[in-house]
Design a protein around this motif. Structure first.
Motif, PDB file in Angstrom:
ATOM      1  N   THR A  56     127.367 -64.162  49.079  1.00  8.66           N
ATOM      2  CA  THR A  56     125.983 -63.997  48.641  1.00  8.66           C
ATOM      3  C   THR A  56     125.763 -64.757  47.345  1.00  8.66           C
ATOM      4  O   THR A  56     126.715 -65.160  46.679  1.00  8.66           O
ATOM      5  N   ASN A  57     124.498 -64.920  46.981  1.00  2.24           N
ATOM      6  CA  ASN A  57     124.193 -65.510  45.681  1.00  2.24           C
ATOM      7  C   ASN A  57     123.334 -64.540  44.881  1.00  2.24           C
ATOM      8  O   ASN A  57     122.897 -63.504  45.385  1.00  2.24           O
ATOM      9  N   ALA A  58     123.093 -64.884  43.620  1.00  3.20           N
ATOM     10  CA  ALA A  58     122.434 -63.956  42.696  1.00  3.20           C
ATOM     11  C   ALA A  58     120.981 -63.679  43.041  1.00  3.20           C
ATOM     12  O   ALA A  58     120.401 -62.705  42.539  1.00  3.20           O
ATOM     13  N   LEU A  59     120.379 -64.486  43.884  1.00  6.48           N
ATOM     14  CA  LEU A  59     118.989 -64.283  44.253  1.00  6.48           C
ATOM     15  C   LEU A  59     118.848 -63.651  45.630  1.00  6.48           C
ATOM     16  O   LEU A  59     117.774 -63.670  46.234  1.00  6.48           O
ATOM     17  N   GLN A  60     119.934 -63.072  46.122  1.00  8.70           N
ATOM     18  CA  GLN A  60     119.927 -62.333  47.388  1.00  8.70           C
ATOM     19  C   GLN A  60     120.197 -60.862  47.122  1.00  8.70           C
ATOM     20  O   GLN A  60     120.968 -60.514  46.217  1.00  8.70           O
ATOM     21  N   ASP A  61     119.574 -60.009  47.918  1.00 11.40           N
ATOM     22  CA  ASP A  61     119.880 -58.583  47.877  1.00 11.40           C
ATOM     23  C   ASP A  61     121.235 -58.384  48.554  1.00 11.40           C
ATOM     24  O   ASP A  61     121.373 -58.665  49.744  1.00 11.40           O
ATOM     25  N   PRO A  62     122.252 -57.914  47.812  1.00 12.32           N
ATOM     26  CA  PRO A  62     123.593 -57.804  48.417  1.00 12.32           C
ATOM     27  C   PRO A  62     123.689 -56.752  49.517  1.00 12.32           C
ATOM     28  O   PRO A  62     124.674 -56.715  50.250  1.00 12.32           O
ATOM     29  N   HIS A  63     122.666 -55.898  49.632  1.00 12.52           N
ATOM     30  CA  HIS A  63     122.671 -54.924  50.719  1.00 12.52           C
ATOM     31  C   HIS A  63     122.429 -55.593  52.075  1.00 12.52           C
ATOM     32  O   HIS A  63     122.858 -55.077  53.110  1.00 12.52           O
ATOM     33  N   ARG A  64     121.702 -56.712  52.045  1.00  9.07           N
ATOM     34  CA  ARG A  64     121.213 -57.291  53.310  1.00  9.07           C
ATOM     35  C   ARG A  64     121.386 -58.805  53.304  1.00  9.07           C
ATOM     36  O   ARG A  64     120.674 -59.513  52.597  1.00  9.07           O
ATOM     37  N   ILE A  65     122.315 -59.291  54.103  1.00  7.39           N
ATOM     38  CA  ILE A  65     122.425 -60.734  54.302  1.00  7.39           C
ATOM     39  C   ILE A  65     122.687 -61.004  55.779  1.00  7.39           C
ATOM     40  O   ILE A  65     123.062 -60.107  56.541  1.00  7.39           O
ATOM     41  N   GLU A  66     122.513 -62.258  56.157  1.00  9.73           N
ATOM     42  CA  GLU A  66     122.719 -62.667  57.548  1.00  9.73           C
ATOM     43  C   GLU A  66     124.063 -63.353  57.693  1.00  9.73           C
ATOM     44  O   GLU A  66     124.419 -64.216  56.891  1.00  9.73           O
ATOM     45  N   HIS A 271     101.440 -51.673  29.166  1.00  9.14           N
ATOM     46  CA  HIS A 271     101.583 -52.487  27.955  1.00  9.14           C
ATOM     47  C   HIS A 271     103.031 -52.477  27.437  1.00  9.14           C
ATOM     48  O   HIS A 271     103.278 -52.288  26.254  1.00  9.14           O
ATOM     49  N   ILE A 272     103.950 -52.686  28.355  1.00  8.63           N
ATOM     50  CA  ILE A 272     105.362 -52.817  28.016  1.00  8.63           C
ATOM     51  C   ILE A 272     105.887 -54.078  28.694  1.00  8.63           C
ATOM     52  O   ILE A 272     105.372 -54.495  29.734  1.00  8.63           O
ATOM     53  N   PRO A 273     106.889 -54.729  28.123  1.00 10.68           N
ATOM     54  CA  PRO A 273     107.391 -55.977  28.720  1.00 10.68           C
ATOM     55  C   PRO A 273     108.117 -55.741  30.050  1.00 10.68           C
ATOM     56  O   PRO A 273     108.795 -54.724  30.223  1.00 10.68           O
ATOM     57  N   ALA A 274     107.932 -56.680  30.965  1.00  8.99           N
ATOM     58  CA  ALA A 274     108.707 -56.708  32.205  1.00  8.99           C
ATOM     59  C   ALA A 274     109.908 -57.620  31.959  1.00  8.99           C
ATOM     60  O   ALA A 274     109.739 -58.814  31.680  1.00  8.99           O
ATOM     61  N   VAL A 275     111.084 -57.058  32.022  1.00 12.66           N
ATOM     62  CA  VAL A 275     112.304 -57.794  31.684  1.00 12.66           C
ATOM     63  C   VAL A 275     113.112 -58.058  32.955  1.00 12.66           C
ATOM     64  O   VAL A 275     113.450 -57.126  33.694  1.00 12.66           O
ATOM     65  N   VAL A 276     113.413 -59.326  33.185  1.00 10.64           N
ATOM     66  CA  VAL A 276     114.215 -59.730  34.342  1.00 10.64           C
ATOM     67  C   VAL A 276     115.658 -59.904  33.877  1.00 10.64           C
ATOM     68  O   VAL A 276     115.935 -60.701  32.982  1.00 10.64           O
ATOM     69  N   LEU A 277     116.576 -59.158  34.468  1.00 10.37           N
ATOM     70  CA  LEU A 277     117.989 -59.276  34.139  1.00 10.37           C
ATOM     71  C   LEU A 277     118.703 -60.065  35.232  1.00 10.37           C
ATOM     72  O   LEU A 277     118.386 -59.913  36.419  1.00 10.37           O
ATOM     73  N   PRO A 278     119.687 -60.888  34.865  1.00  9.02           N
ATOM     74  CA  PRO A 278     120.373 -61.699  35.879  1.00  9.02           C
ATOM     75  C   PRO A 278     121.083 -60.858  36.933  1.00  9.02           C
ATOM     76  O   PRO A 278     121.189 -61.274  38.086  1.00  9.02           O
ATOM     77  N   PHE A 279     121.616 -59.703  36.530  1.00 14.52           N
ATOM     78  CA  PHE A 279     122.272 -58.750  37.426  1.00 14.52           C
ATOM     79  C   PHE A 279     123.643 -59.209  37.891  1.00 14.52           C
ATOM     80  O   PHE A 279     124.560 -58.424  38.020  1.00 14.52           O
ATOM     81  N   THR A 280     123.792 -60.509  38.148  1.00 11.73           N
ATOM     82  CA  THR A 280     125.101 -61.041  38.510  1.00 11.73           C
ATOM     83  C   THR A 280     125.190 -62.504  38.105  1.00 11.73           C
ATOM     84  O   THR A 280     124.211 -63.091  37.625  1.00 11.73           O
ATOM     85  N   VAL A 281     126.344 -63.075  38.285  1.00 15.54           N
ATOM     86  CA  VAL A 281     126.615 -64.460  37.869  1.00 15.54           C
ATOM     87  C   VAL A 281     125.786 -65.431  38.720  1.00 15.54           C
ATOM     88  O   VAL A 281     125.696 -65.286  39.936  1.00 15.54           O
ATOM     89  N   GLY A 282     125.187 -66.417  38.034  1.00 14.79           N
ATOM     90  CA  GLY A 282     124.488 -67.480  38.747  1.00 14.79           C
ATOM     91  C   GLY A 282     122.998 -67.293  38.901  1.00 14.79           C
ATOM     92  O   GLY A 282     122.334 -68.123  39.535  1.00 14.79           O
TER      93      GLY A 282
END
Length: 306
Positions: A56-66, A271-282
């Protein structure tokens, strides 16, 4: 020795050397990681003794891949499978291993490594009720968000690599010793940097930040999903917004692979920031390895808490 014998001997040596070249090229241990964090960790410990890739890659949901044919082929050729376990890959990994026909990486074999079995687990349910959403019977599987878990998995992985590839056991031991020293120093730095985050309240998209929040002493006061794995609904988001009027949060968190719409909706209205975290490498250029992953995560949390 006659000239003819010398020529024959030379020819034999050339052929022998030529025969060694493919063997050397194929000497690297084939490793398939289920998630990018384990690919990165395997590379840290294995160096050029392993040939590793991630399913998988960092922009995939690791629960669900093909399980595409190219992934089946990589699984078929793997000497070691390094996965999270804890049911994270339950929807696709068993079928992938079955289709590959590679018995040496089946569950219970030395070629199957489950990172989740080496760390303390959070959110282990006392009862199973699928009406409560995507509940994992063995506990929360998103263990890579606590660097202490990475350290525990690294130690176990180094031992497994040495078990499967005993000829290079000393190599893996030395690489692990070096990584462990660098990782311990980095954890000390991160924990000093993260001190201002203690007791900071956040909203998370999905219950996948628990190990991170627990490590830093932060608090989750709500989730965008009413139930784990169930997409945010307008009704639930409205209730959550009303709740934040009584119990404010500093930011709303989501992983890089998750849809941004619900977090942006709440961010604009609360009125709070939306923060995107990498969650995993890449997930981004700054998170190209495990050290960059935590550097980026800490900085974005600190920026969001200002």
């Amino acid at each position: 020795m006659t000239i003819i014998k010398r020529k024959n001997l030379l020819a034999a040596l050339v052929l022998a050397a030529a025969g060694l070249l493919p063997a050397a090229a194929q000497a690297a241990l084939g490793v398939l990681a289920c998630e990018p964090e384990w690919e990165a960790l395997t590379r840290e410990i294995g160096g050029d003794k392993v040939k590793v890739s991630s399913a998988t890659n960092a922009l995939q949901d690791p629960h669900r891949i093909e399980a595409r044919p190219s992934l089946i082929a990589r699984t078929r050729n793997a000497d070691l499978l390094v996965c999270t376990g804890l049911e994270l890959e339950a929807g696709w990994l068993p079928l992938l291993v079955q289709q590959s026909g590679n018995g040496k990486i089946a569950a219970g074999q030395p070629g199957y490594f489950e990172a989740g079995s080496f760390v303390p687990r959070l959110d282990v349910p006392t009862r199973l009720d699928r009406s409560e959403g995507d509940v994992h019977a063995s506990g929360n599987p998103h263990i890579q968000q606590n660097p202490h878990n990475i350290a525990l998995v690294a130690s176990a992985l180094a031992k497994r690599l040495a078990e499967i590839d005993p000829a290079n056991a000393a190599w893996y031991q030395g690489r692990h010793k070096d990584f462990a020293a660098r990782w311990s120093a980095a954890m000390l730095k991160w924990e000093q940097q993260g001190a201002p985050l203690r007791n900071v309240a956040v909203v998370e998209h999905h219950k996948n930040m628990e190990y991170l929040l627990g490590w830093l002493g932060m608090r989750a006061v709500g989730t965008l999903e009413a139930k784990p794995g169930v997409e945010p609904s307008a009704a639930h988001l409205g209730q959550l917004l009303a709740q934040l009027q009584r119990e404010p949060a500093k930011m709303v968190l989501r992983a890089a692979y998750q849809d941004e719409r619900a977090s942006l909706w709440l961010s604009q209205r609360a009125h709070i920031p939306a923060v995107v975290l990498p969650f995993t490498v890449g997930a981004d250029a700054a998170s190209k390895d495990l050290f960059g992953l935590f550097d980026t995560t800490l900085q974005r949390l600190l920026d969001g808490a200002k």
